[in-house]
Design a protein around this motif. Structure first.
Motif, mmCIF file in Angstrom:
data_model
loop_
_atom_site.group_PDB
_atom_site.id
_atom_site.type_symbol
_atom_site.label_atom_id
_atom_site.label_comp_id
_atom_site.label_asym_id
_atom_site.label_seq_id
_atom_site.Cartn_x
_atom_site.Cartn_y
_atom_site.Cartn_z
ATOM 1 N N LYS A 153 0.828 -1.207 0.000
ATOM 2 C CA LYS A 153 0.000 0.000 0.000
ATOM 3 C C LYS A 153 0.860 1.253 0.000
ATOM 4 O O LYS A 153 0.585 2.219 -0.709
ATOM 5 C CB LYS A 153 -0.926 -0.017 1.215
ATOM 6 N N GLU A 154 1.927 1.216 0.827
ATOM 7 C CA GLU A 154 2.827 2.375 0.845
ATOM 8 C C GLU A 154 3.452 2.568 -0.523
ATOM 9 O O GLU A 154 3.544 3.686 -1.037
ATOM 10 C CB GLU A 154 3.932 2.163 1.890
ATOM 11 N N SER B 178 1.173 4.287 -2.942
ATOM 12 C CA SER B 178 0.972 5.720 -2.746
ATOM 13 C C SER B 178 2.248 6.506 -3.048
ATOM 14 O O SER B 178 2.190 7.703 -3.290
ATOM 15 C CB SER B 178 0.440 6.021 -1.340
ATOM 16 N N LEU C 252 -4.687 4.514 1.136
ATOM 17 C CA LEU C 252 -3.771 3.389 1.277
ATOM 18 C C LEU C 252 -2.724 3.588 2.360
ATOM 19 O O LEU C 252 -2.352 2.644 3.040
ATOM 20 C CB LEU C 252 -3.078 3.116 -0.073
ATOM 21 N N THR D 170 -2.821 12.057 -5.900
ATOM 22 C CA THR D 170 -1.861 11.584 -4.907
ATOM 23 C C THR D 170 -2.480 11.606 -3.513
ATOM 24 O O THR D 170 -2.346 10.646 -2.741
ATOM 25 C CB THR D 170 -0.601 12.477 -4.927
ATOM 26 N N ALA E 283 -4.555 5.181 -10.579
ATOM 27 C CA ALA E 283 -4.933 5.165 -9.162
ATOM 28 C C ALA E 283 -6.092 4.202 -8.936
ATOM 29 O O ALA E 283 -6.124 3.474 -7.937
ATOM 30 C CB ALA E 283 -5.314 6.576 -8.705
ATOM 31 N N LEU F 283 0.864 10.457 4.014
ATOM 32 C CA LEU F 283 0.182 11.397 3.131
ATOM 33 C C LEU F 283 0.953 12.706 2.970
ATOM 34 O O LEU F 283 1.120 13.208 1.855
ATOM 35 C CB LEU F 283 -1.215 11.677 3.699
ATOM 36 N N LEU G 216 -5.376 8.854 -3.252
ATOM 37 C CA LEU G 216 -4.895 7.488 -3.080
ATOM 38 C C LEU G 216 -4.154 7.341 -1.751
ATOM 39 O O LEU G 216 -4.333 6.355 -1.033
ATOM 40 C CB LEU G 216 -3.968 7.114 -4.248
ATOM 41 N N GLY G 217 -3.342 8.345 -1.427
ATOM 42 C CA GLY G 217 -2.562 8.297 -0.185
ATOM 43 C C GLY G 217 -3.457 8.193 1.034
ATOM 44 O O GLY G 217 -3.180 7.420 1.951
ATOM 45 N N SER G 218 -4.566 8.947 1.049
ATOM 46 C CA SER G 218 -5.411 8.935 2.243
ATOM 47 C C SER G 218 -6.084 7.576 2.395
ATOM 48 O O SER G 218 -6.465 7.189 3.487
ATOM 49 C CB SER G 218 -6.459 10.041 2.161
ATOM 50 N N THR H 69 4.070 12.246 0.688
ATOM 51 C CA THR H 69 3.793 12.002 -0.732
ATOM 52 C C THR H 69 3.208 13.260 -1.372
ATOM 53 O O THR H 69 3.597 13.627 -2.481
ATOM 54 C CB THR H 69 2.825 10.813 -0.934
#
Lengths: 70, 51, 372
Positions: free
Chosen positions: C132-133, C136, C155, C148, C364, C160, C151-153, C163
């Motif tokens: 997951k990291e 992201s 995965l 970004t 994404a 966050l 998806l970051g929030s 990234t």
């Protein structure tokens, strides 16, 4: 006689020639501005500027005539 | 520890998936633009308002 | 008298400051400097920097769940995925997809650049990040802030801040990052290729484009729906020409408002405890790597397409598949006109540039489908 047309959509930023000026191939004629970037337009032949069809600040479309050289 | 099968799966399906989806979108858009151009050429009347 | 003073000191944030907080202040001040003095993406970096500063003042509890002001912004705006789609609504109302409609082949270039995301994903896993990291981090290469963050929030919310900041920072650095790669991977003769005029596009085509794109992309990749639906609705507003008020509201007031809360909330995730972690440095390195690989894969995709095309495209425009709009397109234009002063690639490069926005959302969505 040749017409120098605009290759892009944008605004006329600066006009570097005046009617009656002698220009040579690759001289900078006009600077257009599109997407906050200045794009110089170069002369396509040797000759004399006979007409300038735009003024600074005008919006131009692709294919519009900017300057006429004879 | 790292599930390499999963990694390969995500990598492969990602690369292929993006290219396929975008490719498919390209083909459909090209077809619809051709159709639109065809109709616009047929209906050469000044009032060709459809949308 | 002495007691009162002692109470005042003990209840202040001062005694609770950690060295980490001080480091984060420096990070915030650096962002202020970059935003104000260098004008690197100031609309984004200024609120992010301020968010960092205020969460690193102890005892303010701004990010305290269920009580802090900024926590509510973060929770409802970012965690519940409201803000990134609203930013996309505004972007849709601003972007002119004309160059893409004129030449739909550029969609493939927008897809080509996304290959870089997956290469970065792979690299991040080799460096020890979990799946997951790694996803992201990979998405940074799409050069698309809202995606970004979106998806970051979902995965890797703990990364966050890193990234998002690296996506925005490298976007501002596109004019420095891209040209060397562009020169390395193309020959002088390729850079000189002129692309002629852009096909004129009718109004009906522009109106049909967002409708078809929304339908196809959402049918094929349903997790892309929140972003692509808003993007295309914004574009339909713009191109329909009948709802100027909605277009203006989306592309001015609304996007400005949500940009404030997005920046502040993203900045506020960066407390010293979360951010000061050796992995964050790796995120920044991999983010740069992502930008480079995406640029390269876009260029290579364009060269690959040239093998089949009768009318060759200038491979430089592939680099604009990195969707930093319009920085990447400008960069292509500059490098192209250095090789051939009569080469005006700006509008041609806008095609892959806006296609890259769609491509990043699709990428994404595929990450989300596999890992979400």
């Amino acid at each position: 006689m040749a017409e120098l047309t605009s290759p892009i959509n944008g605004k006329v930023w600066k006009i570097l020639v005046a009617v009656g000026d002698k220009v040579e191939l690759d001289d900078e004629m006009v600077i257009l501005e599109a997407l906050k970037m200045e794009t110089p337009i170069y002369s396509e032949e040797n000759g004399t500027v006979s007409e300038i069809r735009v003024k600074e600040g005008d919006a131009v479309n692709e294919g519009d005539v900017l300057v006429v050289v004879t | 520890m790292t599930d390499w099968n999963k990694v390969i799966e995500v990598f492969g399906s990602g690369v292929l998936g993006v290219l396929l989806i975008m490719g498919f979108l390209m083909i459909l858009l090209q077809i619809s633009f051709k159709v639109i151009e065809y109709f616009e050429r047929c209906i050469e009347k000044p009032t060709s308002e459809k949308a | 008298m002495f007691r009162i003073l002692e109470d005042l000191v003990l209840s202040s944030g001062l005694v609770n400051l950690t060295p980490g907080n001080l480091v984060m202040w420096l990070v915030a001040f650096t962002l202020f400097y970059l935003a104000i003095k260098k004008q690197y993406e100031p609309l984004l970096l200024l609120p992010i920097g301020f968010g960092i500063l205020i969460v690193n003042l102890p005892l303010t509890f701004l990010m305290e769940p269920e009580q802090g002001l900024v926590w509510f912004f973060y929770h409802y705006g970012i965690e519940k995925d409201i803000i990134p789609p609203l930013v996309f609504l505004g972007l849709g109302a601003m972007i002119d997809f004309g160059p893409l409609i004129a030449n739909p082949k550029t969609l493939l270039l927008g897809a080509g650049a996304q290959v870089g995301l997956y290469v970065t994903f792979f690299a991040a896993i080799l460096l020890g990040f979990d799946l997951k990291e790694a996803a992201s981090i990979g998405i940074i290469g799409g050069a698309d802030g809202p995606t970004t963050i979106y998806l970051g929030s979902k995965l890797a919310p703990h990364m966050l801040g890193a990234t998002a900041v690296s996506a925005y920072a490298y976007m501002a650095l596109v004019p420095i990052i891209q040209p060397p790669i562009m020169r390395l991977l193309t020959t002088e003769a390729e850079r000189k290729i002129e692309m002629g005029k852009i096909r004129p596009v009718s109004r009906l085509q522009k109106i049909v484009f967002p409708i078809i794109t929304a339908m196809i992309v959402m049918l094929l990749a349903p997790p892309s729906a929140p972003l692509i639906s808003m993007l295309m609705m914004g574009n339909l507003f713009k191109e329909s020409g009948v709802v100027e008020r909605l277009t203006n509201a989306s592309s001015n007031e609304l996007i400005n408002i949500v940009t404030i809360f997005q920046g502040l909330a993203v900045g506020a995730t960066m407390t010293a405890a979360v951010f000061l972690n050796p992995k964050v440095l790796l995120v920044f390195c991999l983010g740069l790597f992502a930008f480079c690989v995406s640029t390269a894969s876009g260029l290579l995709m364009a060269k690959f397409m040239n093998l089949f095309l009768k009318v060759k495209i200038n491979p430089l425009i592939g680099a604009a598949g990195v969707s930093a709009v319009p920085m990447a397109a400008r960069c292509v234009h500059k490098v192209g006109s250095e090789a051939n002063r009569r080469n005006y690639l700006l509008m041609h490069a806008m095609g892959p540039n806006v296609a890259g926005v769609i491509g990043t959302v699709v990428a994404a969505a595929i990450f989300l489908k596999n890992l979400g």
